[in-house]
Design a protein around this motif. Structure first.
Motif, PDB file in Angstrom:
ATOM      1  N   VAL A  80       0.211  -0.819 -16.985  1.00 32.61           N
ATOM      2  CA  VAL A  80       1.229  -1.532 -16.318  1.00 32.61           C
ATOM      3  C   VAL A  80       2.296  -0.502 -15.879  1.00 32.61           C
ATOM      4  CG1 VAL A  80       0.330  -3.794 -16.837  1.00 32.61           C
ATOM      5  CG2 VAL A  80       2.350  -2.682 -17.935  1.00 32.61           C
ATOM      6  N   GLN A 238      -0.077  -0.089 -11.484  1.00 31.93           N
ATOM      7  CA  GLN A 238       1.287  -0.843 -11.214  1.00 31.93           C
ATOM      8  C   GLN A 238       2.223   0.012 -11.993  1.00 31.93           C
ATOM      9  OE1 GLN A 238       0.570  -5.282 -12.226  1.00 31.93           O
ATOM     10  NE2 GLN A 238      -1.288  -4.314 -13.288  1.00 31.93           N
ATOM     11  N   SER A 302       0.086  -8.262 -18.133  1.00 30.49           N
ATOM     12  CA  SER A 302       0.739  -8.747 -16.460  1.00 30.49           C
ATOM     13  C   SER A 302       0.859 -10.153 -16.650  1.00 30.49           C
ATOM     14  CB  SER A 302      -0.423  -8.388 -15.929  1.00 30.49           C
ATOM     15  OG  SER A 302      -0.657  -6.964 -15.704  1.00 30.49           O
TER      16      SER A 302
END
Length: 618
Positions: A80, A238, A302
């Motif tokens: 992430v 991300q 997440s």
């Protein structure tokens, strides 16, 4: 679970990061694998920090990937936030790191393992190992079943007689909420294998809505991120932020007041903890001159409501943990999902292993991961990978894989483990690798891919990708040998000069070199990040050519020592001329080569000279 057999070519005990890499690597040899774990839904569980990589660890993950392992590919799929660390230092120590969605990571690994036809997942607990002659024969399960195998890999992490400490509370467990393993230690000790106790710890998990985020500093990853796997394509992950906050004098005062309630200081914990990852109470005690310590607030997946408080590992009572944290601006109303805790567990000093991670006492028995005295997912996964490869070779009775210190950080890790005293959990650092200038994160595939092909760990797609990249790198060096237009990189240069000559000028940086050459390199089949790494490789190889040549000379000298084999049961105690310390250390560790002997703490150059003369005479 597909089936449960009474016999497998290889049994892997434990489903952590070492266990899954061992099973996956061994399965590529076409062998049947029984992966025995107490929780088949917890494969590769990230029980501590939600991150992969970091200083030196990032290089290890790249090496795992070059050898066909799972960790790099999985991190790229589940990361992430990605960041290249040590950018302010020399290019040789740049290290990739990623924040990871730990739930997604666990699911991805689980799916990978479950889809391998030759791997059976067995929900049970190994409580004993049986030996016939000098070789493993079977293992006994808690259920009462016996499973036979030619090779067994023990990767049981912190579960063997694990004991959790939170203040004066003691909870028998492998990790919070999971039962420990009892019985296997005594079985292995009965075979003549020595054991010891170590300790590690983890910080509290915070409730996200209990944090005042306006009092924290935000930290993002790189805008142009670097992946871990050499096979990753179209990399656009991300970039979820982390946050930082600092401890205060008031928080320190509360901890100092209650320091005797910490089992680390009360004497309740006998195992030695990791010096390079100290608890918050240890930090305040050892570094009292610091008025504050940096803490990282990291999301565990997440959209996570659970925050990992990196930098606040502790075994203080839960009430003290909360009180001290509430003395920090931003955490005035903090609440826990789970308090921090310390855990003690059994480990097996790795000097009892060969460089292939096989026991020197019992043939076919391998050890990998935290039970070898290491800390960290990356170190565990690397050992599991090597143990899986070598257990396969052991079953097939073919040459096993030994990586040298000059070839990889994995080689440094294993060599350190088997030649040095493991008095505390071992953690990899770039400073441990004397040849780190050559062991760059960006050239791990060049260094190790030949082994992947030799041991059947690669596939056609990976081989094709590697060959194309190698050819592209060759083209880059050819281009840099030709003169370029004056002023392309440096306005001070008025005459046509080769790119290689320009790179050697002290004022030329990697950034200026890449920005001018990036569009010149014609490699349409490579991803942008790969093209950037090609230029990085060329720049470093040319910039530090003189240092690398001197390093290579030292490598060749040490290789000669590593070629001299030592009999496993040499009588060092009766050898005339050896110092007392050297004879005791050599007798205990039983090095395989003269090179290994030279790296044992307490063995001097004069002791090596005595050994050399002895071998010549014999």
């Amino acid at each position: 679970m597909k089936r449960t057999s009474l016999k497998y070519d290889i049994i892997v005990v434990g489903g952590g990061h070492a266990g899954v890499e061992a099973a996956y690597a061994a399965s590529k040899a076409g062998l049947s694998i029984g992966l025995i774990t107490m929780d088949t839904n917890a494969l590769a569980r990230m029980s501590c920090n939600p991150a992969i990589g970091g200083s030196a660890k990032g290089q290890i993950v790249r090496e795992i990937d070059a050898l066909g392992g799972l960790m790099g590919e999985t991190t790229d799929r589940c990361g992430v936030q990605f960041k290249l660390l040590n950018k302010s230092k020399g290019e040789a120590v740049w290290s990739p790191r990623a924040q990871v969605d730990k739930r997604k990571y666990e699911s991805y690994i689980s799916a990978k393992i479950r889809n391998v036809d030759s791997v059976d997942l067995i929900r049970d607990e190994v409580v004993g190992v049986d030996v016939v002659g000098n070789r493993v024969d079977s293992c006994l399960l808690r259920s009462g079943n016996t499973i036979y195998s030619q090779s067994i890999i023990i990767t049981s992490g912190t579960f063997m007689d694990g004991l959790i400490h939170i203040g004066d509370r003691k909870i028998p467990a492998g990790r919070m909420g999971e039962s420990g393993s009892v019985g296997l230690t005594s079985s292995l000790v009965s075979l003549g294998i020595q054991t010891g106790r170590l300790k590690t710890g983890t910080p509290p998990r915070l409730k996200k809505n209990s944090v005042n985020w306006s009092n924290t500093d935000i930290v993002f990853g790189d805008e142009s991120p670097t992946p871990f796997s050499f096979s990753t394509k179209e990399f656009a992950p991300q970039n979820i932020p982390c946050h930082t906050i600092r401890t205060t004098d008031d928080a320190h005062a509360i901890i100092k007041k209650n320091i005797n309630h910490s089992p680390l200081f009360s004497g309740d914990i006998g195992g030695v903890g990791p010096r390079y990852c100290p608890s918050i109470e240890d930090k305040i005690n050892r570094f009292s001159h610091h008025s504050s310590h940096l803490l990282f607030l990291e999301p565990e997946w997440s959209g996570s409501d659970q925050i990992y408080l990196n930098g606040f590992s502790t075994s203080l009572p839960e009430s003290v943990q909360i009180e001290s944290l509430r003395a920090i601006p931003g955490l005035e109303s903090v609440a826990f999902y789970r308090p921090g805790y310390a855990i003690e567990y059994d480990y097996f000093p790795p000097s009892q292993l060969t460089s292939t991670l096989e026991s020197k006492i019992v043939s076919g028995l391998f050890f990998a991961g935290q039970i070898n005295g290491t800390s960290g997912y990356e170190e565990a996964a690397a050992q599991g990978l090597i143990a899986g490869i070598n257990a396969s070779c052991c079953v097939k009775n073919i040459e096993q894989l030994t990586l040298g210190r000059e070839e990889s950080y994995i080689g440094v890790l294993i060599d350190d483990l088997i030649t040095k005293d493991t008095l505390e959990p071992y953690r990899m650092f770039t400073s441990r690798a004397e040849y780190r200038l050559s062991l760059r994160y960006s050239n791990a595939d060049q260094r190790l891919f030949p082994y992947a092909e030799k041991f059947g760990l690669s596939n056609l797609a990976r081989s094709s990708k590697h060959n194309k990249k190698a050819q592209a790198l060759k083209s880059v060096f050819e281009l840099l040998s030709k003169p370029v237009s004056p002023g392309l990189i440096n306005n001070k240069v008025k005459e046509p000069t080769s790119g290689a000559q320009l790179i050697k000028r002290p004022e030329i940086s990697l950034e200026s070199f890449q920005s001018n050459y990036f569009d010149v390199i014609k490699t349409p089949f490579l991803e942008p990040w790969e093209r950037s790494e090609l230029l990085h490789e060329a720049f470093v190889s040319i910039k530090y050519e003189g240092y690398i040549k001197r390093q290579n000379a030292s490598i060749q000298k040490n290789k000669k020592l590593n070629l001299v084999k030592l009999p496993l049961f040499l009588d060092y105690l009766s050898m005339v001329g050896l110092s007392r310390e050297a004879s005791e250390k050599l007798s205990s560790i039983k090095p395989e080569t003269l090179g290994q002997a030279s790296r044992i703490s307490g063995v001097s150059p004069s002791d090596i000279s005595v050994l050399t003369v002895y071998l010549k005479n014999k």
